[in-house]
Structures are given as C-alpha cells and as structure tokens.
Scaffold this motif. Structure first.
Motif, mmCIF file in Angstrom:
data_model
loop_
_atom_site.group_PDB
_atom_site.id
_atom_site.type_symbol
_atom_site.label_atom_id
_atom_site.label_comp_id
_atom_site.label_asym_id
_atom_site.label_seq_id
_atom_site.Cartn_x
_atom_site.Cartn_y
_atom_site.Cartn_z
ATOM 1 N N LYS A 3 0.838 -1.202 0.000
ATOM 2 C CA LYS A 3 0.000 0.000 0.000
ATOM 3 C C LYS A 3 0.873 1.251 0.000
ATOM 4 C CE LYS A 3 -4.007 1.866 2.341
ATOM 5 N NZ LYS A 3 -4.894 1.840 3.462
ATOM 6 N N TYR A 4 1.897 1.226 0.851
ATOM 7 C CA TYR A 4 2.802 2.377 0.947
ATOM 8 C C TYR A 4 3.478 2.644 -0.402
ATOM 9 C CZ TYR A 4 6.768 5.278 2.164
ATOM 10 O OH TYR A 4 7.689 6.294 2.182
ATOM 11 N N VAL A 19 -1.277 7.162 3.860
ATOM 12 C CA VAL A 19 0.077 6.753 4.246
ATOM 13 C C VAL A 19 0.228 6.865 5.762
ATOM 14 C CG1 VAL A 19 2.527 7.378 4.108
ATOM 15 C CG2 VAL A 19 1.121 7.442 2.042
ATOM 16 N N ASP A 20 -0.255 7.972 6.309
ATOM 17 C CA ASP A 20 -0.076 8.221 7.745
ATOM 18 C C ASP A 20 -0.750 7.158 8.603
ATOM 19 O OD1 ASP A 20 1.309 10.415 6.975
ATOM 20 O OD2 ASP A 20 -0.237 11.881 7.509
ATOM 21 N N ARG A 21 -1.818 6.576 8.069
ATOM 22 C CA ARG A 21 -2.532 5.542 8.840
ATOM 23 C C ARG A 21 -1.764 4.215 8.877
ATOM 24 N NH1 ARG A 21 -7.263 8.184 6.893
ATOM 25 N NH2 ARG A 21 -7.397 6.897 5.027
ATOM 26 N N ARG A 26 6.195 5.083 8.280
ATOM 27 C CA ARG A 26 5.760 5.505 6.943
ATOM 28 C C ARG A 26 5.415 6.993 6.924
ATOM 29 N NH1 ARG A 26 8.334 1.923 4.089
ATOM 30 N NH2 ARG A 26 7.369 -0.122 3.953
ATOM 31 N N PHE A 27 4.866 7.489 8.032
ATOM 32 C CA PHE A 27 4.569 8.918 8.185
ATOM 33 C C PHE A 27 5.860 9.720 7.954
ATOM 34 C CE2 PHE A 27 4.600 12.703 10.818
ATOM 35 C CZ PHE A 27 3.323 13.229 10.733
ATOM 36 N N VAL A 28 6.944 9.288 8.622
ATOM 37 C CA VAL A 28 8.224 9.997 8.510
ATOM 38 C C VAL A 28 8.818 9.820 7.108
ATOM 39 C CG1 VAL A 28 10.592 10.105 9.400
ATOM 40 C CG2 VAL A 28 8.680 9.793 10.992
ATOM 41 N N ASP A 29 8.825 8.566 6.612
ATOM 42 C CA ASP A 29 9.389 8.289 5.282
ATOM 43 C C ASP A 29 8.732 9.163 4.209
ATOM 44 O OD1 ASP A 29 10.979 6.338 6.356
ATOM 45 O OD2 ASP A 29 9.768 4.646 5.641
ATOM 46 N N ALA A 30 7.408 9.280 4.285
ATOM 47 C CA ALA A 30 6.675 10.025 3.259
ATOM 48 C C ALA A 30 7.074 11.498 3.270
ATOM 49 C CB ALA A 30 5.172 9.881 3.481
ATOM 50 N N ARG A 31 7.258 12.058 4.465
ATOM 51 C CA ARG A 31 7.627 13.479 4.526
ATOM 52 C C ARG A 31 9.048 13.711 4.015
ATOM 53 N NH1 ARG A 31 3.424 12.427 6.868
ATOM 54 N NH2 ARG A 31 1.792 13.970 7.222
#
Ligand SMILES: CC(C)(COP(=O)(O)OP(=O)(O)OC[C@H]1O[C@@H](n2cnc3c(N)ncnc32)[C@H](O)[C@@H]1OP(=O)(O)O)[C@@H](O)C(=O)NCCC(=O)NCCS
Length: 190
Positions: A34-35, A87-89, A94-99
């Motif tokens: 999903k990520y 993503v945050d969910r 993943r929250f950090v990776d995405a930012r």
C-alpha cells in the motif's frame, strides 16, 4: 515489437504490478504494498494520466512505464489531501518516510517543478525502452513549456544512475540515501 504510447486506464493493474515487482514487494505485507503504491504510483496515474506513458508488448500489455507530476506545488497539494492521510494511517515510520520523500522533491521545485518515476519489467530491461519513455515524457513536458525534469533514486541504484547519465541527466545532490538528478531541455530542439 515494443511500442510506446500514452497511459490508459486499462494499464492500471499492470503498471501497479510492475511498480511492486521492481520494488521487490510483490509478496510483501499488504501495508508495504500500500505504501509503495501510494507513494510511487497511484497519484500519478490517477491525477496526471496525460503525463504518463507505457511501453507495451505485441498484445498491447504494459511492460514498462514513466509517470510524472508536472508541477510540484499542484502534486503536493493533492497528495497531501488524498494520499498522505492514507500513508499516515499505515505507521509512524511511513509517516516519517513520506515526509522525507516529499522534502527530497520540494528542494528542487523551483528549478525543476516536474518529477517522475520510471520502471521497466525485468524481462524487458536494457532494450532501449527506458530511454524511449524518457524521450516521450520529455516531448510532452516540452509541449507544456517546461524546461526540465527531475527524479530522486536510491544512492546505491547504480543501474539507474548509469541509465540517467547515459540519457543526459546531471546529479543535483547526493546523500547517503538518495541521489537527485535532472535533465535540462535547454538547447534541444522541440
Ligand atoms: C533503470 C531502468 C528504468 C532503465 O531502463 P532500460 O530500458 O533498462 O534502459 P535502456 O535500455 O534504455 O538503457 C540502457 C542503459 O541503462 C543502464 N542500465 C540498464 N540496466 C542496467 C544494468 N542492469 N546494469 C547497469 N546499467 C544498466 C546502462 O547505462 C545501459 O546502457 P548500456 O546497455 O549501453 O550499458 C530499468 O532498467 C529499470 O526499470 N530498472 C529497475 C527499476 C529502477 O531502478 N527504476 C528506476 C528507479 S529511480
């Protein structure tokens, strides 16, 4: 013979499968898949299909793709509204990776508003397909009066770095984790 054509809705599942396969995630947990799809695939094919191209086999099945967001600000706004909450969910990591991922593109948003991702099915690599896809996207962006395009790849992805250098890309920045590279269209014929 392999051909390059604009992305169509019917290509969606094949494009998503190539994305997962090249990220080595075909058999990964659902959250990982999903990520990867949220970060590197779905925004582009759902929101900017006119900036996406596929290479197809003799049966018109996608065997590779190039997918692009032409304007970072527009991308970031829509991505934050529709994709980042999903993503945050997934997890804090993943929250950090995405930012961090968003930051790596935003650093270059003024000089290079357009960024892209490219993947070719393993069985079709090193046949010139990636280079044809870069050319297709470059022509599309030139029509829209853009003067360049950029990407961020893994710092250890030597295969990709060779490919980009062979296609005229220059390195903007290298860190331990990633290398930002860009292609300038200046001086080229439209
Ligand atoms: C990188 C990639 C997009 C290149 O597409 P391609 O269709 O294979 O590339 P082309 O045939 O147009 O260009 C070939 C050039 O790319 C580089 N290259 C491609 N595969 C390579 C490999 N396995 N090892 C080293 N260099 C390689 C070389 O410079 C090669 O030129 P050469 O054959 O004269 O040495 C494709 O190989 C791919 O999808 N790789 C896996 C996923 C990936 O890394 N995507 C990019 C993430 S940023």
């Amino acid at each position: 013979m392999d051909a390059i054509r604009p992305y169509q809705e019917k290509d969606k599942e094949r494009v998503r499968q190539i994305c997962l396969k090249n990220a080595d995630c075909q058999y990964a947990p659902d959250d990982t898949k999903k990520y990867i799809l949220l970060m590197y695939c779905d925004y582009y094919i759902e929101q900017e299909p006119d900036n996406c191209f596929v290479a197809v086999d003799g049966n018109d099945n996608a065997v590779g793709y190039i997918i692009c967001a032409e304007n970072y600000e527009k991308y970031a706004k829509t991505f934050r509204e529709l994709y980042l909450p999903q993503v945050d969910r997934i997890s804090l990591k993943r929250f950090v990776d995405a930012r961090l991922d968003l930051l790596s593109h935003s650093m270059f948003k003024n000089a290079y508003p357009a960024h892209f991702h490219i993947d070719i099915d393993e069985a079709y690599q090193r046949r010139g397909i990636g280079s044809l896809l870069v050319t297709a996207l470059k022509l599309q962006l030139k029509k829209k009066k853009l003067s360049g395009m950029m990407l961020v790849c893994g710092a250890d992805n030597q295969q990709a770095i060779n490919f980009y250098e062979k296609n005229g890309f220059k390195t903007l920045l290298t860190t331990k984790v990633g290398r930002a590279m860009a292609l300038d269209f200046d001086g080229e014929k439209a």
